[in-house]
Scaffold this active site. Structure first.
Site: not given
Ligand code: NAP
Length: 473
Positions: A174, A281
């Site tokens: 997803k 991140c």
């Molecule tokens: P996000 O809003 O948490 O979304 C991540 C994924 O989760 C998307 O596919 C999103 O779908 C999905 N999602 C949202 N709500 C959900 C739920 N209730 N249940 C299951 N899945 C759900 O994060 P983002 O804005 O895409 O990415 C930014 C974040 O990722 C930042 O906090 C960053 O630090 C973190 N990150 C961490 C790493 C690491 O390796 N530690 C690497 C890269 C990014 P939708 O898009 O459809 O909402």
């Protein structure tokens, strides 16, 4: 153009589609399918069947399939980079870097597929264990649900799909709603490379509905998630007893000790701060500089930041482009204003330009303000001074997060002290926290997550250890 779902080795139409717009100019890129609950369940069922087919495949065939994906990526590098640039508004230079890294990630996955072995256990080391030959094997888990963020739409998919397939698991992927096209492209490459139908399925739609069905399903044996701490927490609550790995956010810091060569390190820290608009991140967010060199540091930092070119992600010269959404610009601007009100000095930026946020540099932001203690995930940094190295380490550790930290020092004792005392998943001595290559163990402590990626380490998370003991005679 319509992007359909990818289930059981074929494109499947959905009833609903959402308009995918370019973050740079809001132009429509295409329509993307929104999977229904039923279709998510079909994808899981298809993965269960795909898992059975994968079980029939020897390791060398799985390795060859992963190599096949590498070849296709190498042949279509520019097309893939443009796709990332368009859907994520990632400047082409950085998008090309991501494709290169994706190639390495699948190469490592292909190598891992060939070395999935256990160990022999000397059972007679314990009284009563005599007369036995025992060994362990690593077995795949079954169906893995992979949920990925927008910021590395190709390489973070690779960090999940690569090790899952290497270990013989089937996947329902997803991707983030803003960046689904890179994921569908990879599914096509796997298909062409000979992956059995159903072994990789891609479903799109809102995370809170589609993602949630995946997370709650008892047929899914593991969720591997990269994204925000808020969503990670929700997933952990919904996942029940299934295995979960969480790669979450951070507010990464770098320490600059007094004896460092600023002309060398400042350009590198500027890159670590503003590459992909700070939406990384391990982006540099908090910079702690020894008080003796802070004025020179600030001057050099601003002069380097001014050299960055803002613009269309598809332009060759662009360094910084649009934020992923206008809401994220507003959030970052609010946080900048809060820091200013609390006494921070704005050294550069602090304004938007179309859908872009001008790289923003603050000085002396109180560590309690959001630009310091929350994950800003935007091109915003703050520079604060320290008097003693101990104080700098304390400031870095004063965080709810702990992904990676960087330390520039020429003093061996202080470098070792930092390595020992920093509460993070990775310490980069004489480098920025933003440094990552794709085979190193990668993951965080505190609210930055649980579990490790880096192909070999992800394979560990995605396999079950089975003990086999033969009693002789
Ligand atoms: P996000 O809003 O948490 O979304 C991540 C994924 O989760 C998307 O596919 C999103 O779908 C999905 N999602 C949202 N709500 C959900 C739920 N209730 N249940 C299951 N899945 C759900 O994060 P983002 O804005 O895409 O990415 C930014 C974040 O990722 C930042 O906090 C960053 O630090 C973190 N990150 C961490 C790493 C690491 O390796 N530690 C690497 C890269 C990014 P939708 O898009 O459809 O909402």
């Amino acid at each position: 153009m319509k992007q359909h779902l990818w289930i059981n080795g074929e494109y499947v139409e959905a009833t609903d589609y959402h308009l995918l717009k370019s973050p740079y100019d809001q132009e429509i890129i295409c329509e993307v399918a929104k999977a229904s609950h039923e279709q998510v369940k079909n994808a899981i069922e298809s993965a269960r069947e795909g898992f059975k087919k994968l079980k029939e495949l020897p390791a060398h065939k799985r390795a060859d399939i992963l190599e096949g994906v590498v070849h296709r990526l190498e042949k279509n590098k520019e097309e893939c980079a443009e796709l990332i640039a368009k859907e994520a508004s990632k400047p082409l230079k950085a998008a090309r870097g991501e494709v290169d890294r994706t190639i390495m990630t699948y190469k490592f996955a292909s190598q891992e597929a060939r070395k999935l072995y256990g160990e022999s256990i000397p059972m007679d080391a314990a009284p009563g264990g005599e007369g036995r030959v025992a060994y362990t094997v690593k077995e795949p888990l079954g169906v893995i649900g992979a949920i990925t963020p927008f910021n590395f739409p190709m390489n973070l998919v690779a960090h999940k799909v690569g090790p899952a397939i290497a270990a013989g698991n089937a996947v329902v992927l997803k991707p983030a709603s803003q960046t689904p096209l890179s994921a569908y492209k990879i599914a096509q490459y796997f298909h062409e490379a000979g992956l059995p139908e159903g072994a990789l399925n891609v479903i799109t739609g809102s995370g809170s509905t589609v993602g949630s069905v995946l997370t709650k399903s008892s047929e899914v044996k593991m969720i591997t998630f990269t994204g925000s701490p808020e969503v990670g927490t929700k997933i952990r609550e919904e996942a029940g007893l299934k295995r979960v790995t969480l790669e979450l956010g951070s507010n990464s810091a770098v320490i600059v000790d007094k004896d460092t060569n600023l002309s060398e390190i400042v350009p590198r820290i500027v890159t670590g701060s503003f590459v992909y608009q700070g939406q990384v991140c391990i982006s540099v967010q908090r910079i702690f500089v020894h008080e003796d060199i802070i004025e020179e540091f600030k001057e050099r930092f601003i002069s380097e930041t001014k050299k960055l070119t803002l613009g269309n992600p598809l332009n060759e010269e662009t360094d910084v482009s649009a934020m992923i959404s206008p809401d994220d610009i507003d959030r970052a601007l609010n946080w900048i204003n809060e820091a200013k009100k609390e006494g921070a000095e704005l050294l550069y930026g602090g304004e938007k330009q179309d859908y872009m946020l001008i790289p923003t540099v603050l000085a002396d932001a109180p560590l309690s303000t959001k630009v310091s203690c929350e994950e800003v995930f935007a091109p915003v940094v703050h520079i604060n001074s320290f008097e003693t190295f101990e104080e700098a380490i304390k400031n870095v550790n004063d965080s709810q997060y702990g992904l990676q930290a960087g330390v520039f020092t020429n003093h061996v004792g202080r470098a070792f002290a930092a390595a020992q005392q920093l509460e993070v998943g990775g310490v980069m001595i004489n480098d920025i926290p933003t440094f990552r290559v794709d085979h190193m163990p990668y993951g965080g402590v505190k609210n930055s997550g649980m579990g490790r990626e880096g192909i070999q380490y992800a394979v560990e998370e995605m396999t079950e250890l089975k003990l086999v003991s033969f009693k002789l005679n």
